[in-house]
Design a protein around this motif. Structure first.
Motif, PDB file in Angstrom:
ATOM      1  N   TRP A 145       0.829  -1.206   0.000  1.00  0.00           N
ATOM      2  CA  TRP A 145       0.000   0.000   0.000  1.00  0.00           C
ATOM      3  C   TRP A 145       0.864   1.257   0.000  1.00  0.00           C
ATOM      4  O   TRP A 145       0.556   2.227  -0.704  1.00  0.00           O
ATOM      5  N   LEU A 146       1.933   1.234   0.784  1.00  0.00           N
ATOM      6  CA  LEU A 146       2.825   2.393   0.834  1.00  0.00           C
ATOM      7  C   LEU A 146       3.576   2.567  -0.486  1.00  0.00           C
ATOM      8  O   LEU A 146       3.758   3.698  -0.963  1.00  0.00           O
ATOM      9  N   GLY A 150       3.429   5.812  -3.044  1.00  0.00           N
ATOM     10  CA  GLY A 150       4.592   6.528  -3.563  1.00  0.00           C
ATOM     11  C   GLY A 150       4.604   6.588  -5.082  1.00  0.00           C
ATOM     12  O   GLY A 150       4.911   7.632  -5.675  1.00  0.00           O
ATOM     13  N   LEU A 151       4.245   5.484  -5.720  1.00  0.00           N
ATOM     14  CA  LEU A 151       4.232   5.448  -7.184  1.00  0.00           C
ATOM     15  C   LEU A 151       3.143   6.354  -7.753  1.00  0.00           C
ATOM     16  O   LEU A 151       3.386   7.128  -8.689  1.00  0.00           O
ATOM     17  N   ALA A 182      -5.344   2.310   4.169  1.00  0.00           N
ATOM     18  CA  ALA A 182      -5.198   0.864   3.976  1.00  0.00           C
ATOM     19  C   ALA A 182      -3.916   0.367   4.632  1.00  0.00           C
ATOM     20  O   ALA A 182      -3.892  -0.698   5.264  1.00  0.00           O
ATOM     21  N   ALA A 183      -2.836   1.144   4.492  1.00  0.00           N
ATOM     22  CA  ALA A 183      -1.562   0.764   5.117  1.00  0.00           C
ATOM     23  C   ALA A 183      -1.679   0.763   6.635  1.00  0.00           C
ATOM     24  O   ALA A 183      -1.151  -0.126   7.316  1.00  0.00           O
ATOM     25  N   ALA A 184      -2.371   1.760   7.174  1.00  0.00           N
ATOM     26  CA  ALA A 184      -2.546   1.838   8.626  1.00  0.00           C
ATOM     27  C   ALA A 184      -3.375   0.664   9.136  1.00  0.00           C
ATOM     28  O   ALA A 184      -3.046   0.043  10.155  1.00  0.00           O
ATOM     29  N   TYR A 185      -4.455   0.351   8.431  1.00  0.00           N
ATOM     30  CA  TYR A 185      -5.300  -0.777   8.833  1.00  0.00           C
ATOM     31  C   TYR A 185      -4.487  -2.070   8.812  1.00  0.00           C
ATOM     32  O   TYR A 185      -4.533  -2.867   9.767  1.00  0.00           O
ATOM     33  N   THR A 187      -1.293  -2.508   9.036  1.00  0.00           N
ATOM     34  CA  THR A 187      -0.257  -2.522  10.068  1.00  0.00           C
ATOM     35  C   THR A 187      -0.825  -2.892  11.431  1.00  0.00           C
ATOM     36  O   THR A 187      -0.242  -3.685  12.173  1.00  0.00           O
ATOM     37  N   VAL A 188      -1.969  -2.320  11.767  1.00  0.00           N
ATOM     38  CA  VAL A 188      -2.556  -2.561  13.090  1.00  0.00           C
ATOM     39  C   VAL A 188      -3.227  -3.930  13.165  1.00  0.00           C
ATOM     40  O   VAL A 188      -3.064  -4.666  14.147  1.00  0.00           O
ATOM     41  N   ALA A 189      -3.984  -4.285  12.129  1.00  0.00           N
ATOM     42  CA  ALA A 189      -4.753  -5.532  12.162  1.00  0.00           C
ATOM     43  C   ALA A 189      -3.927  -6.752  11.781  1.00  0.00           C
ATOM     44  O   ALA A 189      -4.289  -7.878  12.119  1.00  0.00           O
ATOM     45  N   GLY A 190      -2.834  -6.523  11.049  1.00  0.00           N
ATOM     46  CA  GLY A 190      -2.066  -7.659  10.548  1.00  0.00           C
ATOM     47  C   GLY A 190      -2.803  -8.397   9.450  1.00  0.00           C
ATOM     48  O   GLY A 190      -2.503  -9.554   9.147  1.00  0.00           O
ATOM     49  N   ALA A 191      -3.775  -7.730   8.834  1.00  0.00           N
ATOM     50  CA  ALA A 191      -4.572  -8.309   7.746  1.00  0.00           C
ATOM     51  C   ALA A 191      -4.956  -7.185   6.794  1.00  0.00           C
ATOM     52  O   ALA A 191      -4.883  -6.005   7.144  1.00  0.00           O
ATOM     53  N   GLN A 192      -5.365  -7.555   5.598  1.00  0.00           N
ATOM     54  CA  GLN A 192      -5.732  -6.545   4.618  1.00  0.00           C
ATOM     55  C   GLN A 192      -7.084  -5.917   4.964  1.00  0.00           C
ATOM     56  O   GLN A 192      -7.936  -6.555   5.585  1.00  0.00           O
ATOM     57  N   PRO A 193      -7.294  -4.663   4.573  1.00  0.00           N
ATOM     58  CA  PRO A 193      -8.564  -3.997   4.885  1.00  0.00           C
ATOM     59  C   PRO A 193      -9.728  -4.655   4.154  1.00  0.00           C
ATOM     60  O   PRO A 193      -9.545  -5.241   3.079  1.00  0.00           O
TER      61      PRO A 193
END
Length: 313
Positions: A145-146, A150-151, A182-185, A187-193
């Motif tokens: 996601w990150l 950037g791209l 999406a990246a934050a979710y 990172t915290v959940a350890g799963a995709q949004p």
């Protein structure tokens, strides 16, 4: 006072003005405060929460406990997407749109105009490199996601791709605003949004971007730039925004009817603007506040599930 002395004094005054004006190309001797003020304006502070807000939403809805809310990764994500990411995103835009912006009235009233100042590309590049620091603190599940952010943040304005000059793709590529969330979710959940809120978020950003391009239709046409808004024209662009925002509300409603109801405000607003005499270039400036209120409401609702108000009494 002699004429020669007057000329020297005039030269001295002009030199001082050059040194103190960070919008001049030769403003290398501008004070740090002048440069900071310019970069602050370049970063579009009215729009800071367009990137940082999704981080808050992603963190809140991924968290299971209070301890998940404030971690090095979540703080780094929020801090980066609050300011440096905006310097990068809008800085790339301003550098590669310098010719177009020469005739854009927004640059005279609410934004700053890039005139070739040497410190701007340096600041923009440094802000872009800051993303790697964020990557080092996040879970690898968030890296795609990150990387995508950037791209897209680069390709939206920079050649050879310049999505912003390609109708439909300019709208679709603005899904980049959802990617920090999406990246934050992840990172915290350890799963995709979840798919429905992610889809709704992308549709929302597509409509928001295209709506915001309506005030630029004439400057873009004069500069020979094709966008979804220049291609459709104002009335059909409003219809496009209504439809896309309605689909966004429906997608959010698939996840939670209350979220869908909150997002239904946007197609209703477009209808009101289309049927009224309010110019779009005036209504456009209402949206940072509107988006802030809606985003805060969604965030506070999610936060209340983790930290019930009764526990604070």
């Amino acid at each position: 006072m002699s004429e020669e002395h007057s000329e020297r004094e005039g030269d001295s005054t002009e030199t001082a003005a050059v040194r103190s004006d960070p919008e001049r190309p030769d403003a290398s001797q501008s004070s740090l405060s002048d440069v900071a003020v310019y970069l602050f304006a370049l970063s579009r502070p009215r729009f800071w929460l367009y990137l940082a807000g999704p981080v808050l939403v992603g963190v809140v809805y991924a968290a299971d406990a209070r301890a998940d809310l404030l971690t090095p990764a979540t703080l780094a994500l929020f801090a980066y997407f609050l300011v440096p990411a905006n310097v990068y995103l809008y800085g790339v835009n301003d550098v590669f749109d310098a010719d177009v912006d020469a005739e854009n009235p927004k640059k005279d009233e609410r934004e700053v105009r890039y005139r070739g100042q040497r410190f701007v590309p340096v600041a923009v590049a440094a802000s872009g490199l800051g993303l790697f620091g964020v990557v080092s603190l996040t879970d690898p599940i968030a890296w795609p996601w990150l990387a995508a952010w950037g791209l897209l943040a680069t390709a939206y304005s920079a050649p050879p791709v310049r999505f912003k000059t390609r109708p439909v793709l300019d709208s679709l590529s603005n899904g980049l605003y959802v990617l920090p969330g999406a990246a934050a979710y992840a990172t915290v959940a350890g799963a995709q949004p979840p798919v429905w809120p992610l889809t709704g978020g992308i549709l929302w950003t597509m409509a928001m971007h295209t709506f915001s391009a309506i005030p630029d239709v004439e400057p873009d046409r004069e500069a020979g730039i094709a966008t979804t808004a220049t291609w459709l024209g104002e009335r059909r662009t409003l219809a496009y925004c209504f439809t896309t925002w309605a689909l966004a509300a429906a997608a959010f409603g698939m996840a939670d009817l209350r979220a869908g109801a909150a997002l239904s405000l946007y197609p209703l607003l477009v209808l009101g603007i289309a049927w009224s005499d309010v110019p779009v270039d005036r209504a456009y400036w209402w949206y940072p506040a509107i988006n802030g209120v809606v985003g805060a409401g969604l965030t506070m609702w999610g936060l209340a599930q983790i930290v019930p108000p009764s526990s604070l009494v």
